[in-house]
Design a protein around this motif. Sequence first.
Motif, PDB file in Angstrom:
ATOM      1  N   ARG A   7     -24.539   4.254  20.638  1.00  0.00           N
ATOM      2  CA  ARG A   7     -24.421   3.710  19.226  1.00  0.00           C
ATOM      3  C   ARG A   7     -24.977   2.626  19.943  1.00  0.00           C
ATOM      4  O   ARG A   7     -24.569   1.469  20.658  1.00  0.00           O
ATOM      5  CB  ARG A   7     -22.988   3.901  19.193  1.00  0.00           C
ATOM      6  CG  ARG A   7     -22.952   3.079  17.315  1.00  0.00           C
ATOM      7  CD  ARG A   7     -21.748   3.607  17.398  1.00  0.00           C
ATOM      8  NE  ARG A   7     -20.446   2.732  17.267  1.00  0.00           N
ATOM      9  CZ  ARG A   7     -19.484   2.628  17.059  1.00  0.00           C
ATOM     10  NH1 ARG A   7     -18.858   3.502  16.142  1.00  0.00           N
ATOM     11  NH2 ARG A   7     -18.954   1.299  17.565  1.00  0.00           N
ATOM     12  N   LYS A  48     -27.372  18.382  16.425  1.00  0.00           N
ATOM     13  CA  LYS A  48     -25.947  17.828  17.361  1.00  0.00           C
ATOM     14  C   LYS A  48     -25.923  16.636  17.705  1.00  0.00           C
ATOM     15  O   LYS A  48     -24.839  15.673  17.007  1.00  0.00           O
ATOM     16  CB  LYS A  48     -25.225  18.039  18.815  1.00  0.00           C
ATOM     17  CG  LYS A  48     -24.754  19.994  19.360  1.00  0.00           C
ATOM     18  CD  LYS A  48     -23.581  20.089  18.585  1.00  0.00           C
ATOM     19  CE  LYS A  48     -22.935  19.742  19.390  1.00  0.00           C
ATOM     20  NZ  LYS A  48     -21.544  19.879  18.461  1.00  0.00           N
ATOM     21  N   LEU A  50     -27.867  14.415  15.746  1.00  0.00           N
ATOM     22  CA  LEU A  50     -28.186  14.061  14.137  1.00  0.00           C
ATOM     23  C   LEU A  50     -26.620  14.095  13.789  1.00  0.00           C
ATOM     24  O   LEU A  50     -26.158  13.656  11.846  1.00  0.00           O
ATOM     25  CB  LEU A  50     -28.807  14.955  12.964  1.00  0.00           C
ATOM     26  CG  LEU A  50     -29.882  14.504  13.368  1.00  0.00           C
ATOM     27  CD1 LEU A  50     -31.144  15.748  12.607  1.00  0.00           C
ATOM     28  CD2 LEU A  50     -30.884  13.486  12.933  1.00  0.00           C
ATOM     29  N   ASN A  51     -25.617  14.944  13.286  1.00  0.00           N
ATOM     30  CA  ASN A  51     -24.739  15.691  12.975  1.00  0.00           C
ATOM     31  C   ASN A  51     -23.364  15.072  13.730  1.00  0.00           C
ATOM     32  O   ASN A  51     -22.262  14.744  13.322  1.00  0.00           O
ATOM     33  CB  ASN A  51     -24.450  16.733  12.442  1.00  0.00           C
ATOM     34  CG  ASN A  51     -25.308  17.306  11.804  1.00  0.00           C
ATOM     35  OD1 ASN A  51     -24.978  16.518  10.539  1.00  0.00           O
ATOM     36  ND2 ASN A  51     -26.349  18.578  11.513  1.00  0.00           N
ATOM     37  N   LEU A  52     -23.428  14.086  14.535  1.00  0.00           N
ATOM     38  CA  LEU A  52     -22.764  14.107  16.236  1.00  0.00           C
ATOM     39  C   LEU A  52     -21.562  12.534  14.772  1.00  0.00           C
ATOM     40  O   LEU A  52     -22.542  11.514  14.921  1.00  0.00           O
ATOM     41  CB  LEU A  52     -22.766  13.192  16.909  1.00  0.00           C
ATOM     42  CG  LEU A  52     -21.962  12.932  18.068  1.00  0.00           C
ATOM     43  CD1 LEU A  52     -21.298  13.348  17.945  1.00  0.00           C
ATOM     44  CD2 LEU A  52     -23.091  12.123  19.229  1.00  0.00           C
ATOM     45  N   ARG A  53     -20.606  12.283  15.287  1.00  0.00           N
ATOM     46  CA  ARG A  53     -19.979  10.942  13.668  1.00  0.00           C
ATOM     47  C   ARG A  53     -18.860  10.990  14.666  1.00  0.00           C
ATOM     48  O   ARG A  53     -18.066  10.231  15.775  1.00  0.00           O
ATOM     49  CB  ARG A  53     -18.222  12.506  13.186  1.00  0.00           C
ATOM     50  CG  ARG A  53     -19.299  13.513  12.136  1.00  0.00           C
ATOM     51  CD  ARG A  53     -17.666  13.844  11.003  1.00  0.00           C
ATOM     52  NE  ARG A  53     -16.650  14.135  11.936  1.00  0.00           N
ATOM     53  CZ  ARG A  53     -15.889  14.640  11.676  1.00  0.00           C
ATOM     54  NH1 ARG A  53     -15.385  14.201  10.393  1.00  0.00           N
ATOM     55  NH2 ARG A  53     -14.824  15.463  12.804  1.00  0.00           N
ATOM     56  N   SER A  65     -21.790  10.353  10.368  1.00  0.00           N
ATOM     57  CA  SER A  65     -23.209  10.483  11.497  1.00  0.00           C
ATOM     58  C   SER A  65     -23.846   9.358  11.426  1.00  0.00           C
ATOM     59  O   SER A  65     -23.517   8.447  10.419  1.00  0.00           O
ATOM     60  CB  SER A  65     -23.480  11.873  11.080  1.00  0.00           C
ATOM     61  OG  SER A  65     -23.789  11.552   9.359  1.00  0.00           O
ATOM     62  N   VAL A  66     -25.068   9.284  11.648  1.00  0.00           N
ATOM     63  CA  VAL A  66     -26.218   8.449  12.047  1.00  0.00           C
ATOM     64  C   VAL A  66     -26.885   8.863  10.972  1.00  0.00           C
ATOM     65  O   VAL A  66     -27.612   7.557  10.228  1.00  0.00           O
ATOM     66  CB  VAL A  66     -27.190   9.377  13.044  1.00  0.00           C
ATOM     67  CG1 VAL A  66     -27.609  10.457  13.358  1.00  0.00           C
ATOM     68  CG2 VAL A  66     -28.205   7.417  13.270  1.00  0.00           C
ATOM     69  N   ASP A  68     -25.039   9.584   8.159  1.00  0.00           N
ATOM     70  CA  ASP A  68     -23.782   8.940   6.943  1.00  0.00           C
ATOM     71  C   ASP A  68     -24.618   7.526   6.853  1.00  0.00           C
ATOM     72  O   ASP A  68     -24.157   6.969   5.787  1.00  0.00           O
ATOM     73  CB  ASP A  68     -22.805   8.853   7.712  1.00  0.00           C
ATOM     74  CG  ASP A  68     -22.336  10.751   7.293  1.00  0.00           C
ATOM     75  OD1 ASP A  68     -22.971  11.401   6.072  1.00  0.00           O
ATOM     76  OD2 ASP A  68     -21.619  11.539   8.153  1.00  0.00           O
ATOM     77  N   SER A 116     -35.734  14.923   9.999  1.00  0.00           N
ATOM     78  CA  SER A 116     -34.720  13.868   8.887  1.00  0.00           C
ATOM     79  C   SER A 116     -35.051  12.863   7.899  1.00  0.00           C
ATOM     80  O   SER A 116     -36.191  12.158   8.606  1.00  0.00           O
ATOM     81  CB  SER A 116     -33.571  13.246  10.034  1.00  0.00           C
ATOM     82  OG  SER A 116     -34.222  12.412  10.558  1.00  0.00           O
TER      83      SER A 116
END
Length: 149
Positions: A7, A48, A50-53, A65-66, A68, A116
Amino acid sequence: MKVVIQRVSEARVKVEEAIVGEIKQGLLLLIGIDENDEQTDADWLVQKILNLRIFGDEAGKLNLSVLDVSGEILCISQFTLIADYKKGNRPSFIKAAKPDKAIPLFEYFKTEIARSPLKIESGIFGADMKVSLVNDGPVTIVFDSQTKV
């Protein structure tokens, strides 16, 4: 495929002193491709990632997530992630996919992640790259599609 996810508040990659990819808040992805990897590995990783919080919500909890946060993604190929270091002190890269397999799979990964709505940037496969980043947190996660970890 192995992916080191960092991140970042910003990241960039240079080739021969020219910036070829640059992002603001988002994810820096270091991507290693094994000789046994297939498109299904890339598909699993894209979902995984794209949706990793791993971004903070209004309470500071890692709930976003990225997608969001409308972040950006910088993809860097890095065959050294496939190092075998079990014997001696010099790593072996024999299990890393050869360019004829790795390049199409890396391009496929980038194409799938680019579906995305996010800004996607990339380094140049096989080039001597200089990557700089500001790791935010720091938050660093490693995924391996072979073990789904």
